[in-house]
Design a protein around this motif. Structure first.
Motif, PDB file in Angstrom:
ATOM      1  N   GLY A  74      27.257  -4.286  41.105  1.00 21.22           N
ATOM      2  CA  GLY A  74      26.352  -3.885  40.046  1.00 21.22           C
ATOM      3  C   GLY A  74      25.094  -4.727  40.051  1.00 21.22           C
ATOM      4  N   SER A  75      24.257  -4.497  39.049  1.00 20.88           N
ATOM      5  CA  SER A  75      22.951  -5.156  38.987  1.00 20.88           C
ATOM      6  C   SER A  75      22.977  -6.449  38.188  1.00 20.88           C
ATOM      7  N   ASN A  76      24.064  -6.726  37.437  1.00 20.48           N
ATOM      8  CA  ASN A  76      24.143  -7.956  36.653  1.00 20.48           C
ATOM      9  C   ASN A  76      25.603  -8.364  36.516  1.00 20.48           C
ATOM     10  N   ILE A  77      25.820  -9.511  35.875  1.00 17.12           N
ATOM     11  CA  ILE A  77      27.163 -10.062  35.786  1.00 17.12           C
ATOM     12  C   ILE A  77      28.069  -9.202  34.899  1.00 17.12           C
ATOM     13  N   ASP A  78      27.500  -8.540  33.895  1.00 16.10           N
ATOM     14  CA  ASP A  78      28.288  -7.677  33.019  1.00 16.10           C
ATOM     15  C   ASP A  78      28.841  -6.489  33.812  1.00 16.10           C
ATOM     16  N   GLU A  79      27.966  -5.840  34.579  1.00 16.59           N
ATOM     17  CA  GLU A  79      28.420  -4.721  35.401  1.00 16.59           C
ATOM     18  C   GLU A  79      29.418  -5.189  36.460  1.00 16.59           C
ATOM     19  N   HIS A  80      29.231  -6.391  36.961  1.00 16.11           N
ATOM     20  CA  HIS A  80      30.129  -6.950  37.975  1.00 16.11           C
ATOM     21  C   HIS A  80      31.567  -6.972  37.466  1.00 16.11           C
ATOM     22  N   PHE A  81      31.781  -7.526  36.269  1.00 18.13           N
ATOM     23  CA  PHE A  81      33.141  -7.629  35.749  1.00 18.13           C
ATOM     24  C   PHE A  81      33.679  -6.270  35.304  1.00 18.13           C
ATOM     25  N   LYS A  82      32.812  -5.409  34.815  1.00 17.93           N
ATOM     26  CA  LYS A  82      33.270  -4.072  34.432  1.00 17.93           C
ATOM     27  C   LYS A  82      33.801  -3.314  35.636  1.00 17.93           C
ATOM     28  N   ILE A  83      33.082  -3.394  36.749  1.00 16.37           N
ATOM     29  CA  ILE A  83      33.488  -2.663  37.953  1.00 16.37           C
ATOM     30  C   ILE A  83      34.798  -3.216  38.494  1.00 16.37           C
ATOM     31  N   LYS A  87      38.466  -1.191  38.551  1.00 12.15           N
ATOM     32  CA  LYS A  87      39.238  -0.985  39.778  1.00 12.15           C
ATOM     33  C   LYS A  87      40.693  -1.401  39.580  1.00 12.15           C
ATOM     34  N   GLN A  88      40.899  -2.457  38.824  1.00 11.87           N
ATOM     35  CA  GLN A  88      42.248  -2.970  38.613  1.00 11.87           C
ATOM     36  C   GLN A  88      43.084  -2.085  37.697  1.00 11.87           C
ATOM     37  N   CYS A  89      42.462  -1.496  36.683  1.00 14.27           N
ATOM     38  CA  CYS A  89      43.256  -0.811  35.652  1.00 14.27           C
ATOM     39  C   CYS A  89      43.042   0.698  35.579  1.00 14.27           C
ATOM     40  N   ALA A  90      42.164   1.273  36.410  1.00  9.89           N
ATOM     41  CA  ALA A  90      41.872   2.706  36.297  1.00  9.89           C
ATOM     42  C   ALA A  90      43.126   3.549  36.514  1.00  9.89           C
ATOM     43  N   GLY A  91      43.929   3.208  37.543  1.00 10.23           N
ATOM     44  CA  GLY A  91      45.139   3.989  37.819  1.00 10.23           C
ATOM     45  C   GLY A  91      46.152   3.890  36.690  1.00 10.23           C
ATOM     46  N   PRO A 342      44.777   5.539  21.774  1.00 14.30           N
ATOM     47  CA  PRO A 342      43.348   5.860  21.568  1.00 14.30           C
ATOM     48  C   PRO A 342      42.649   4.872  20.634  1.00 14.30           C
ATOM     49  N   LEU A 343      43.350   4.410  19.593  1.00 15.50           N
ATOM     50  CA  LEU A 343      42.743   3.431  18.677  1.00 15.50           C
ATOM     51  C   LEU A 343      42.454   2.116  19.399  1.00 15.50           C
ATOM     52  N   PHE A 344      43.375   1.699  20.258  1.00 15.04           N
ATOM     53  CA  PHE A 344      43.188   0.455  21.000  1.00 15.04           C
ATOM     54  C   PHE A 344      41.988   0.566  21.936  1.00 15.04           C
ATOM     55  N   GLN A 345      41.850   1.694  22.607  1.00 15.28           N
ATOM     56  CA  GLN A 345      40.711   1.875  23.524  1.00 15.28           C
ATOM     57  C   GLN A 345      39.393   1.946  22.766  1.00 15.28           C
ATOM     58  N   GLU A 346      39.417   2.524  21.572  1.00 12.71           N
ATOM     59  CA  GLU A 346      38.200   2.574  20.761  1.00 12.71           C
ATOM     60  C   GLU A 346      37.818   1.189  20.261  1.00 12.71           C
ATOM     61  N   ARG A 347      38.801   0.393  19.865  1.00 13.91           N
ATOM     62  CA  ARG A 347      38.536  -0.948  19.348  1.00 13.91           C
ATOM     63  C   ARG A 347      38.159  -1.915  20.469  1.00 13.91           C
ATOM     64  N   PHE A 348      38.779  -1.740  21.655  1.00 16.75           N
ATOM     65  CA  PHE A 348      38.527  -2.646  22.780  1.00 16.75           C
ATOM     66  C   PHE A 348      38.183  -1.819  24.021  1.00 16.75           C
ATOM     67  N   PRO A 349      36.965  -1.309  24.074  1.00 17.62           N
ATOM     68  CA  PRO A 349      36.597  -0.389  25.159  1.00 17.62           C
ATOM     69  C   PRO A 349      36.370  -1.060  26.512  1.00 17.62           C
ATOM     70  N   HIS A 350      36.139  -2.373  26.529  1.00 16.24           N
ATOM     71  CA  HIS A 350      35.814  -3.028  27.796  1.00 16.24           C
ATOM     72  C   HIS A 350      37.044  -3.050  28.708  1.00 16.24           C
ATOM     73  N   PRO A 351      36.902  -2.652  29.976  1.00 17.10           N
ATOM     74  CA  PRO A 351      38.062  -2.594  30.886  1.00 17.10           C
ATOM     75  C   PRO A 351      38.688  -3.964  31.155  1.00 17.10           C
ATOM     76  N   VAL A 352      37.937  -5.054  30.963  1.00 21.77           N
ATOM     77  CA  VAL A 352      38.507  -6.382  31.182  1.00 21.77           C
ATOM     78  C   VAL A 352      39.647  -6.640  30.193  1.00 21.77           C
ATOM     79  N   THR A 353      39.545  -6.105  28.968  1.00 24.06           N
ATOM     80  CA  THR A 353      40.613  -6.286  27.980  1.00 24.06           C
ATOM     81  C   THR A 353      41.911  -5.665  28.462  1.00 24.06           C
ATOM     82  N   LEU A 354      41.836  -4.427  28.942  1.00 20.39           N
ATOM     83  CA  LEU A 354      43.034  -3.750  29.435  1.00 20.39           C
ATOM     84  C   LEU A 354      43.565  -4.431  30.692  1.00 20.39           C
TER      85      LEU A 354
END
Length: 465
Positions: A74-83, A87-91, A342-354
């Motif tokens: 990605g273009s910055n550190i935020d996008e870096h950790f999101k990507i 990758k780790q939790c999408a499946g 769904p409530l958990f994903q709404e409250r904590f949308p960042h993939p790093v949390t999951l």
């Protein structure tokens, strides 16, 4: 002069951010401050360093750290950790979504009393299987507490099938009970078939259930990840320790010491108790969590007493009811997960949390006596740190209480608005029992010598003639 004006401006800005009724007093004092000279500042620095034995000491020069940074996604550190996290939790996210969109099959009316796993097919037939070959499962384990730490039975369900598992000692008619746990007594949930595949297992307090899963003790274990509805509930609508105490008191109508102290404090501060938050949360047990999210009737936990106080023989007589009880917990957990996910994903949308939650739920489970040694060492260190923290807090509390003299707390920007009212403490004297009083009298006579003959009822000593 310019430096003095700047300093006063900073003080004014500070008191605007942290308002205090004594701001004017501070501002008048600060307007009289004369900036220190460089020599005075150096003396203060030298004094401070000497107090910590750091003055005139040579320091170790640390060499420059030079290493190659990894590639930035990605273009910055935020996008870096999101990507990376995605990758780790999408499946696993997709497999969790399967449980929220699909419903479970009807619960079997009759359970197979056979060793190991049994799959219940849509046509009513049953099939012996080595493990539930599913991508998404809701899972629950039961243990016969009085006799062993081993699992005795378990149930699992997916949108495709129901599954049940029975311990061999529960099925064998000549079994005299449960013995030392071995890997064969654990529950298989997966198998290495030319490589592990990703799988999601959902449970309430699932860390307990995971401790009985066979593959979780392998150093190079499977790609199974566990999702805990209790942990997600705590993050979304859980209670703190004090809130849990108030919730229980409100539910039972209790008037414990803590509740009375809270009511007394609210009365002194002219505050009314607010209990609306109780409707937005629930304790952590499955029954209360189920009622909170699903608005259902309380779960029947009466059968659970067999697991807590029963024997192997009683378990064998009630195996059908106990299997249904375990399956009811699976159904309740699934219904909670359908609403909570769904409530958990709404409250904590960042993939790093999951990703972090999945990783923390797959930590290695130790096997040998080193684990007990680790627990003892950790407990000892914890107690030492706890004692040190208590000593520090006592010192801070004593320092704060000393501000009460002369109302000096009013000049403290952090403590001035606390409740500084003083209460008269009543010390209740507990009367001594007849036996303790007689013993106390004997001790007094022994140590007061021959001058004392006896003690009168009023406690006055009578001189010996």
């Amino acid at each position: 002069m310019q430096q003095k004006k700047m300093k006063c401006a900073l003080i004014q800005l500070e008191f605007r951010c942290y308002p205090n009724p004594y701001t004017d007093k501070y501002l008048k004092k600060m307007q009289m401050v004369i900036p220190k000279t460089r020599a005075q500042k150096m003396k203060d620095i030298e004094k401070h360093l000497k107090s910590h034995d750091l003055w005139d000491k040579e320091t170790t020069v640390v060499p420059e750290v030079n290493f190659d940074l990894p590639k930035l996604y990605g273009s910055n550190i935020d996008e870096h950790f999101k990507i990376i996290a995605e990758k780790q939790c999408a499946g696993y996210r997709k497999k969790a979504d399967i449980l929220t969109t699909g419903s479970l099959p009807y619960k079997p009316q009759t359970w197979a009393e056979t060793q190991g796993w049994t799959r219940y097919n849509a046509d009513g037939s049953t099939t012996r299987v080595e493990f539930p070959d599913e991508d998404s499962l809701v899972f629950d384990v039961e243990v016969l507490v009085p006799e062993s730490d081993m699992p005795v039975l378990a149930t699992a369900a997916s949108p495709n099938h129901w599954y049940s598992w029975c311990n061999q000692h529960l099925i064998k008619s000549d079994a005299q009970g449960f013995f030392k746990m071995t890997p064969d007594e654990l529950i298989p949930l997966d198998m290495d078939q030319g490589g592990w595949k990703e799988k999601v297992v959902v449970g309430h307090n699932v860390g307990f259930d995971r401790s009985f899963v066979k593959e979780q003790y392998l150093i190079k274990g499977p790609k199974t990840r566990f999702m805990d509805t209790m942990s997600m509930h705590i993050a979304v609508s859980g209670f703190t320790g004090s809130q849990r105490m108030l919730w229980n008191a409100k539910k039972t109508g209790s008037k414990s010491k803590s509740i009375l102290e809270l009511e007394e404090r609210n009365k002194r501060l002219n505050k009314l108790p607010v209990f609306e938050w109780m409707e937005d949360g629930a304790p952590n047990n499955l029954s209360d969590v189920y009622q909170h999210y699903c608005q259902g009737a309380p779960l029947d936990k009466e059968v659970r007493e067999v697991f807590l106080e029963g024997t192997t023989y009683e378990l064998g007589l009630n195996i059908q009811n106990l299997m249904s009880y375990c399956a009811d917990d699976v159904i309740a957990t699934h219904q909670v997960f359908q609403i909570l996910w769904p409530l958990f994903q709404e409250r904590f949308p960042h993939p790093v949390t999951l990703a972090g939650m999945l990783q923390m739920g797959s930590s290695y489970l130790p096997l040998n006596a080193n684990w007990n040694r680790y627990l003892e060492t950790a407990e000892e260190i914890y107690n030492n740190k706890q004692s040190e923290r208590e000593r520090m807090l006592i010192k801070i509390a004593n320092d704060a209480c000393s501000l009460l003299e002369g109302n000096r707390y009013k000049e403290d920007p952090w403590l001035w608005d606390l409740d500084w009212s003083i209460q008269n403490l009543r010390i209740k004297k507990t009367p001594l029992s007849a036996k303790k009083k007689a013993k106390s009298d004997k001790v007094k006579v022994k140590y007061l010598g021959p001058m004392v003959q006896h003690l009168s009822p009023c406690g006055r000593m009578t001189r010996q003639n």
